[in-house]
Design a protein around this motif. Structure first.
Motif, PDB file in Angstrom:
ATOM      1  N   ASN A 281     -59.482  -7.086  95.351  1.00  0.00           N
ATOM      2  CA  ASN A 281     -58.080  -7.455  95.157  1.00  0.00           C
ATOM      3  C   ASN A 281     -57.335  -6.177  94.823  1.00  0.00           C
ATOM      4  N   TYR A 282     -56.149  -6.018  95.393  1.00  0.00           N
ATOM      5  CA  TYR A 282     -55.284  -4.977  94.844  1.00  0.00           C
ATOM      6  C   TYR A 282     -53.901  -5.542  94.631  1.00  0.00           C
ATOM      7  N   PHE A 283     -53.178  -4.929  93.703  1.00  0.00           N
ATOM      8  CA  PHE A 283     -51.811  -5.375  93.444  1.00  0.00           C
ATOM      9  C   PHE A 283     -50.968  -4.180  93.053  1.00  0.00           C
ATOM     10  N   ILE A 284     -49.670  -4.294  93.332  1.00  0.00           N
ATOM     11  CA  ILE A 284     -48.734  -3.222  92.997  1.00  0.00           C
ATOM     12  C   ILE A 284     -48.001  -3.632  91.728  1.00  0.00           C
ATOM     13  N   HIS A 285     -48.065  -2.788  90.715  1.00  0.00           N
ATOM     14  CA  HIS A 285     -47.288  -3.011  89.500  1.00  0.00           C
ATOM     15  C   HIS A 285     -46.061  -2.118  89.556  1.00  0.00           C
ATOM     16  N   THR A 286     -44.902  -2.744  89.625  1.00  0.00           N
ATOM     17  CA  THR A 286     -43.664  -1.978  89.717  1.00  0.00           C
ATOM     18  C   THR A 286     -42.634  -2.585  88.783  1.00  0.00           C
ATOM     19  N   LYS A 291     -34.576  -5.211  85.406  1.00  0.00           N
ATOM     20  CA  LYS A 291     -34.866  -4.676  84.076  1.00  0.00           C
ATOM     21  C   LYS A 291     -34.924  -3.156  84.186  1.00  0.00           C
ATOM     22  N   ASN A 292     -34.277  -2.463  83.276  1.00  0.00           N
ATOM     23  CA  ASN A 292     -34.286  -1.011  83.374  1.00  0.00           C
ATOM     24  C   ASN A 292     -35.435  -0.408  82.569  1.00  0.00           C
ATOM     25  N   THR A 293     -36.479  -0.020  83.298  1.00  0.00           N
ATOM     26  CA  THR A 293     -37.644   0.590  82.651  1.00  0.00           C
ATOM     27  C   THR A 293     -37.833   2.011  83.186  1.00  0.00           C
ATOM     28  N   ASP A 294     -36.764   2.544  83.804  1.00  0.00           N
ATOM     29  CA  ASP A 294     -36.875   3.800  84.553  1.00  0.00           C
ATOM     30  C   ASP A 294     -37.479   4.961  83.769  1.00  0.00           C
ATOM     31  N   ARG A 295     -37.173   5.037  82.484  1.00  0.00           N
ATOM     32  CA  ARG A 295     -37.622   6.210  81.733  1.00  0.00           C
ATOM     33  C   ARG A 295     -39.115   6.169  81.427  1.00  0.00           C
ATOM     34  N   TYR A 296     -39.628   4.985  81.118  1.00  0.00           N
ATOM     35  CA  TYR A 296     -41.001   4.941  80.597  1.00  0.00           C
ATOM     36  C   TYR A 296     -42.029   4.303  81.517  1.00  0.00           C
ATOM     37  N   TYR A 297     -41.603   3.591  82.581  1.00  0.00           N
ATOM     38  CA  TYR A 297     -42.584   2.928  83.433  1.00  0.00           C
ATOM     39  C   TYR A 297     -42.805   3.739  84.699  1.00  0.00           C
ATOM     40  N   HIS A 298     -43.942   3.527  85.354  1.00  0.00           N
ATOM     41  CA  HIS A 298     -44.328   4.341  86.502  1.00  0.00           C
ATOM     42  C   HIS A 298     -45.129   3.414  87.412  1.00  0.00           C
ATOM     43  N   TRP A 299     -44.648   3.172  88.612  1.00  0.00           N
ATOM     44  CA  TRP A 299     -45.332   2.168  89.445  1.00  0.00           C
ATOM     45  C   TRP A 299     -46.714   2.663  89.854  1.00  0.00           C
ATOM     46  N   HIS A 300     -47.599   1.724  90.122  1.00  0.00           N
ATOM     47  CA  HIS A 300     -48.969   2.075  90.497  1.00  0.00           C
ATOM     48  C   HIS A 300     -49.639   0.900  91.198  1.00  0.00           C
ATOM     49  N   VAL A 301     -50.732   1.203  91.870  1.00  0.00           N
ATOM     50  CA  VAL A 301     -51.550   0.171  92.509  1.00  0.00           C
ATOM     51  C   VAL A 301     -52.867   0.100  91.750  1.00  0.00           C
ATOM     52  N   GLU A 302     -53.311  -1.101  91.446  1.00  0.00           N
ATOM     53  CA  GLU A 302     -54.641  -1.276  90.857  1.00  0.00           C
ATOM     54  C   GLU A 302     -55.500  -2.011  91.871  1.00  0.00           C
ATOM     55  N   LEU A 303     -56.641  -1.425  92.210  1.00  0.00           N
ATOM     56  CA  LEU A 303     -57.566  -2.059  93.152  1.00  0.00           C
ATOM     57  C   LEU A 303     -58.883  -2.343  92.435  1.00  0.00           C
ATOM     58  N   ILE A 304     -59.323  -3.590  92.516  1.00  0.00           N
ATOM     59  CA  ILE A 304     -60.561  -3.989  91.840  1.00  0.00           C
ATOM     60  C   ILE A 304     -61.547  -4.523  92.879  1.00  0.00           C
ATOM     61  N   PRO A 305     -62.575  -3.742  93.236  1.00  0.00           N
ATOM     62  CA  PRO A 305     -63.588  -4.306  94.131  1.00  0.00           C
ATOM     63  C   PRO A 305     -64.343  -5.413  93.396  1.00  0.00           C
ATOM     64  N   LYS A 306     -64.669  -6.461  94.115  1.00  0.00           N
ATOM     65  CA  LYS A 306     -65.345  -7.609  93.495  1.00  0.00           C
ATOM     66  C   LYS A 306     -66.847  -7.368  93.559  1.00  0.00           C
ATOM     67  N   LEU A 307     -67.363  -6.566  92.627  1.00  0.00           N
ATOM     68  CA  LEU A 307     -68.787  -6.248  92.639  1.00  0.00           C
ATOM     69  C   LEU A 307     -69.504  -6.972  91.519  1.00  0.00           C
ATOM     70  N   THR A 308     -68.742  -7.403  90.524  1.00  0.00           N
ATOM     71  CA  THR A 308     -69.314  -8.143  89.400  1.00  0.00           C
ATOM     72  C   THR A 308     -68.397  -9.340  89.150  1.00  0.00           C
ATOM     73  N   ILE A 309     -68.872 -10.291  88.361  1.00  0.00           N
ATOM     74  CA  ILE A 309     -68.046 -11.462  88.060  1.00  0.00           C
ATOM     75  C   ILE A 309     -67.641 -11.409  86.593  1.00  0.00           C
ATOM     76  N   ALA A 310     -66.351 -11.636  86.329  1.00  0.00           N
ATOM     77  CA  ALA A 310     -65.919 -11.764  84.941  1.00  0.00           C
ATOM     78  C   ALA A 310     -66.596 -13.019  84.389  1.00  0.00           C
ATOM     79  N   ALA A 311     -67.369 -12.869  83.316  1.00  0.00           N
ATOM     80  CA  ALA A 311     -68.128 -14.009  82.795  1.00  0.00           C
ATOM     81  C   ALA A 311     -67.672 -14.349  81.378  1.00  0.00           C
ATOM     82  N   GLY A 312     -68.517 -15.049  80.639  1.00  0.00           N
ATOM     83  CA  GLY A 312     -68.137 -15.581  79.327  1.00  0.00           C
ATOM     84  C   GLY A 312     -67.507 -14.563  78.398  1.00  0.00           C
ATOM     85  N   PHE A 313     -68.116 -13.376  78.290  1.00  0.00           N
ATOM     86  CA  PHE A 313     -67.579 -12.386  77.360  1.00  0.00           C
ATOM     87  C   PHE A 313     -66.171 -11.957  77.765  1.00  0.00           C
ATOM     88  N   GLU A 314     -66.005 -11.655  79.063  1.00  0.00           N
ATOM     89  CA  GLU A 314     -64.701 -11.191  79.556  1.00  0.00           C
ATOM     90  C   GLU A 314     -63.643 -12.292  79.404  1.00  0.00           C
TER      91      GLU A 314
END
Ligand SMILES: [Zn+2]
Ligand SMILES: [Zn+2]
Ligand SMILES: [Zn+2]
Length: 339
Positions: A281-286, A291-314
């Protein structure tokens, strides 16, 4: 030695379980690729010639002499036929009592069909086509952000059944919500706190650190970088960011799109080849337009390969145990030859 690392933005801790750390030489999951390319599948909503199966297009890059909702396109965006949200009614909070608060599910949902070709995934497309996909993200973002009811727009891509898509034909999705989602709010708060105490953008500082240490860089060109974040939550978590400060993906200009598409395609290709076409999965955080977040926010893409499963602890804690060392993951992908 097992180690905990703290995410500089959210301040969430991640456990890097180095005892168990290993490169997943044999990835748990693989997206089944057809042996031979399948350019067309007669029951596919998204294939060329099947345009009648989707709602009318809201954007298309097509030959100048072709008609809307007919063949002759290289990319199409259409409303999602099975949308969970729509713009038919306003977001209006109804409070029955202190425990039951609800509203109409106002919002919108679209699909970006990345290519007329049925089986070629994004990492296999030509650079021009990847640039078109990134352009379509921007263009649909700007169009949807004109809706007053929309507070946040998420652009994302699910690749493979284990990552949540049942449709093989390569596509991305857009969902616009009438509220700022919690993950996004958490990032705004973290980035704003950092800015208040240092006067700097936390993401710009991260890039500076990555460029200095270099051990987590996967790929870079003059204006963009992909890397494994220091506090990666999962094996091979990968981020793409502009090296220049910018809060809004939707502000990308033509020249920047070309540089970005090179980093995007190269990074996806390394993941495709190095991890044998894993689901991801990937998603763009912008920053939202309202909302004016120009000074402190910075857009980015986070990509998470599905190699493990989030389980009970997570699920139970919101904390992650990562069984791979980010520096090892980055080194592995960095060394994957692109051609
Ligand atoms: Zn198709
Ligand atoms: Zn920045
Ligand atoms: Zn983020």
């Amino acid at each position: 030695m097992p180690e905990m690392r703290r995410d500089p933005i959210t301040k969430n801790w991640v456990i890097i379980a180095t005892e168990r750390a290993k490169r997943p030489e044999k990835p748990t999951y693989k997206v089944d690729m057809q042996e031979n390319e399948v350019p067309y599948e007669k029951n596919c909503f998204f294939c060329s010639e099947n345009e009648y199966m989707t709602p009318p297009e809201v954007l298309a890059y097509r030959n100048y002499n072709s008609k809307p909702d007919s063949s002759g396109w290289t990319l199409r965006a259409v409303p999602n036929k099975f949308a969970a949200l729509n713009l038919n009614q306003e977001f209006h909070i109804k409070q029955e009592n202190s425990l039951q608060i609800s509203s109409y599910a106002t919002g919108t949902s679209e699909v970006i069909i990345e290519s007329p070709h049925h089986s070629k995934c994004l990492s296999q497309l030509d650079l021009d086509q990847v640039a078109d996909v990134l352009r379509a993200y921007r263009d649909r973002y700007i169009a949807i952000s004109q809706e007053n009811a929309v507070k946040y727009i998420l652009l994302f891509r699910n690749h493979g059944a284990q990552a949540g898509t049942s449709i093989t034909h390569p596509h991305s999705q857009i969902i616009a919500t009438p509220v700022i989602p919690p993950k996004i709010a958490e990032e705004f708060t973290g980035a704003n706190d950092y800015f208040e105490s240092t006067g700097r953008c936390v993401y710009c500082d991260m890039i500076k650190m990555e460029l200095k240490e270099r051990s987590r860089i996967i790929y870079e060109n003059d204006h963009f970088i992909s890397f494994a974040p220091y506090a990666s939550k999962t094996p091979f978590e990968t981020w793409i960011m502009p090296k220049f400060h910018s809060a809004k993906y939707q502000d990308l200009n033509e020249e920047q799109i070309l540089y970005l598409s090179e980093v995007w395609k190269t990074t996806l290709f390394k993941i495709y080849k190095g991890l044998e076409n894993p689901p991801y999965n990937y998603f763009i955080h912008t920053s939202p337009t309202q909302k004016n977040t120009d000074r402190y926010y910075h857009w980015h893409v986070e990509l998470i390969p599905k190699l493990t499963i989030a389980a009970g602890f997570e699920l139970g804690t919101g904390m992650y145990i990562n069984i791979a060392i980010p520096e090892d993951c980055a080194e592995y992908l960095r060394e994957i030859a692109v051609k």
